[in-house]
Structure formats: structure tokens, C-alpha cells
Design an enzyme around this catalytic site. Structure first.
Site, mmCIF file in Angstrom:
data_model
loop_
_atom_site.group_PDB
_atom_site.id
_atom_site.type_symbol
_atom_site.label_atom_id
_atom_site.label_comp_id
_atom_site.label_asym_id
_atom_site.label_seq_id
_atom_site.Cartn_x
_atom_site.Cartn_y
_atom_site.Cartn_z
ATOM 1 N N ASP A 47 10.225 20.484 7.279
ATOM 2 C CA ASP A 47 11.168 19.462 6.820
ATOM 3 C C ASP A 47 12.271 19.251 7.863
ATOM 4 O OD1 ASP A 47 12.597 21.796 6.429
ATOM 5 O OD2 ASP A 47 13.195 21.364 4.371
ATOM 6 N N SER A 48 12.185 19.986 8.982
ATOM 7 C CA SER A 48 13.015 19.679 10.155
ATOM 8 C C SER A 48 12.707 18.262 10.627
ATOM 9 C CB SER A 48 12.773 20.692 11.276
ATOM 10 O OG SER A 48 11.389 20.868 11.505
ATOM 11 N N ASP A 86 5.613 21.751 4.459
ATOM 12 C CA ASP A 86 6.900 22.315 4.048
ATOM 13 C C ASP A 86 7.398 21.587 2.803
ATOM 14 O OD1 ASP A 86 8.982 24.055 4.366
ATOM 15 O OD2 ASP A 86 9.853 23.060 6.122
ATOM 16 N N LYS A 116 4.815 25.801 2.347
ATOM 17 C CA LYS A 116 5.934 26.711 2.641
ATOM 18 C C LYS A 116 7.109 26.320 1.759
ATOM 19 C CE LYS A 116 8.695 26.529 6.505
ATOM 20 N NZ LYS A 116 10.031 26.432 5.871
ATOM 21 N N GLU A 118 11.350 27.682 0.775
ATOM 22 C CA GLU A 118 12.473 28.547 1.135
ATOM 23 C C GLU A 118 12.971 29.321 -0.077
ATOM 24 O OE1 GLU A 118 15.561 26.211 3.007
ATOM 25 O OE2 GLU A 118 14.181 25.390 4.495
ATOM 26 N N GLU A 185 13.871 33.390 9.498
ATOM 27 C CA GLU A 185 14.667 32.547 10.399
ATOM 28 C C GLU A 185 16.032 33.182 10.626
ATOM 29 O OE1 GLU A 185 14.682 28.346 9.521
ATOM 30 O OE2 GLU A 185 16.249 27.940 10.996
#
Ligand code: KIV
Length: 279
Positions: A47-48, A86, A116, A118, A185
């Protein structure tokens, strides 16, 4: 040499044998083709996307539809790498049912191999439900950009004893919930090394030192394709932006000066046809 499609079992095998896993982000077809040709093991449509492609200030505004669209483009460009989609902000935090449905979209609509998400221990139930639906999960702890407002900025996590213990407990809970992989991260290298040794999950570091099972970086950071400062944990392998800007500048100058296009860039017409044109 003929390469084969990489599965989660291949990644577990690499962890077991000590072969490092290479992961790189990609967001579009050309980037995906570059990853395929270079033999990257796993491609993450991060999602960057929000920061490096869509010009947003953070990953928070990225939507499910943005992610699905870009995962589809990447899927078309890769055959062999393990493809991870993501899950964007609020696509898995509202309810477990919504999380499973959205995880399913990555598989059904974009052909992903894994999703993925978070978060630490608090995400264990969600991870377990997605795994129960038959979808491999890559967890992500440490600096989790979707919660940057809670973290008070983009800071290294787990530096003190309490913070480090929280990350260790989270990794255990996520492993128990069935996560196959985990991204660390911006956490201290020694902490990443210790968790890597003690977990069955495939650990992937970004700013987490050399002792993870693999490494991930952002495509635009390694290529120097970004206007933002290269983050400390990234390495710029080439600085493309100045070369691109130079080429665009040359194009503008040549068009203005009438130097482009030349004969070789055009299409000829027989003179006898030209002579008969009624204009
Ligand atoms: O969105 C992303 O690119 C990521 C990586 C930095 C791990 O989450």
C-alpha cells in the site's frame, strides 16, 4: 534455466535451508516484468502505492479498489514470483467477516497468493479467520505505517525492553494464528534475529538487519525513482529520476526546436499519391 512458480512451500524450504528470500514491491505491469526477469522470489503490491505512485502523504487513503487494480496489473506481469497483496487501511480492522471477504478479493479478483496485513496480537483472530478461509497471511509488525498517527511518527519500534517484548509476544500470537510470513519494519537487528531463530514464520526485514529470512524494499527506492528522501533502511541501487528528467527535458527542447520528429520517425507516402490529393 527454466524457473518454476514459487509457492509458500518453496519459501518455507528456503527458510529451512538458509537461502535468503528476495522480495520487492511492484505496482504496475512494467515493474512486475522487471521483477520476473530478475528472478525476484516474491513480489509485494504494497500500500506504499499511496506514497510512491499515487502522490499521497501516507498509505491511509489507499482503497481496496486501488489495491485490486494494481495487483491485477502486477499479476499480468509475473509468472513465477509469489504474489502478496497488501490489505489497505480499514479493509480488515472493522470486522473479521469484512477482513475475510476483502482478503478473498485479492485472491479471486487479482490472483494473489497471499495477503499482508499490519498489526500485532490484536490481529490474531483476524489472521486465524483468513487462514481458515484457505488464504496464506503475511503479518507485519514494528513500524506499521497505517497506524502512524498512533505511533506518533515514522520511528524505529521495539528499542526498549517493553517495546521489544510486545513485538515478541505479537510474533508468537501471529504464528499461533497461522500466519506463514511476517514483515519486520524498522526494528533493531538483534530483535529481528532473535525472533527469526525462534519462529516457524518466514521473516522478511525492512530496516531489521541481515538476519531475517529475507529482505523487502520498495521498488522506487532502489531505483531512485522518488522525489522523497531515500529512507535510511533502503539502498538506492541506481538513481533514475535525474536521467528521466533529462530525457523529458530533451524531448521538450527538441519538439520546441523542430528537431523531433525526424524522417525516421514518420511514415512516407508515394509522391504520385501526394500529387493527386485535393486539398
Ligand atoms: O507497503 C509496503 O510497501 C510495505 C513494505 C514496505 C513492507 O508494507
Amino acid at each position: 534455466m527454466q524457473r518454476k512458480k514459487i509457492t509458500i512451500s518453496d519459501l518455507y524450504q528456503m527458510k529451512a535451508s538458509g537461502e535468503k528470500v528476495t522480495m520487492l514491491t511492484a505496482y504496475d505491469y512494467p515493474g512486475a516484468v522487471a521483477c520476473e526477469r530478475a528472478g525476484v522470489d516474491s513480489v509485494l503490491v504494497g500500500d506504499s502505492l499511496g506514497n510512491v505512485v499515487l502522490g499521497m502523504d501516507s498509505t491511509v487513503p489507499v482503497t481496496m479498489d486501488d489495491m485490486i487494480r494494481h495487483c491485477q496489473a502486477v499479476r499480468r506481469g509475473i509468472a513465477n514470483p509469489f504474489l502478496i497483496g497488501d490489505m489497505p487501511f480499514l479493509s480488515y480492522q472493522v470486522s473479521v467477516a469484512e477482513a475475510v471477504r476483502n482478503a478473498g478479493r485479492f485472491m479471486q479478483e487479482a490472483g494473489c497468493d497471499c495477503v499482508k496485513l499490519e498489526g500485532g496480537s490484536e490481529m490474531a483472530d483476524t489472521v486465524a479467520a483468513i487462514v481458515r478461509a484457505g488464504i496464506p497471511v503475511c503479518a507485519h509488525i514494528g513500524l506499521t505505517p497505517q497506524s502512524v498517527a498512533m505511533l506518533g511518527g515514522y520511528k524505529v519500534q521495539g528499542k526498549d525492553l517493553a517495546g521489544a517484548q510486545k513485538l515478541i509476544d505479537s510474533a508468537k500470537a501471529l504464528e499461533q494464528a497461522g500466519a506463514s510470513m511476517i514483515v519486520f519494519e524498522c526494528i533493531p537487528s538483534a530483535l529481528a534475529a532473535a525472533i527469526t531463530k525462534s519462529t516457524t514464520m518466514i521473516t522478511i526485514g525492512i530496516g531489521a538487519g541481515p538476519d531475517c529470512d529475507g529482505q523487502v524494499l520498495v521498488y522506487h527506492d532502489i531505483l531512485g525513482l522518488t522525489t522523497r528522501k531515500t529512507p535510511k533502511m533502503a539502498k538506492q541501487f541506481i538513481n533514475l529520476l535525474p536521467q528521466i528528467e533529462q530525457a523529458v527535458d530533451d524531448y521538450v527542447r527538441e519538439v520546441k526546436a523542430g528537431a523531433f520528429p525526424e524522417d525516421q520517425h514518420g511514415f512516407a507516402m508515394d509522391k504520385s499519391v501526394v500529387a493527386k490529393l485535393k486539398i
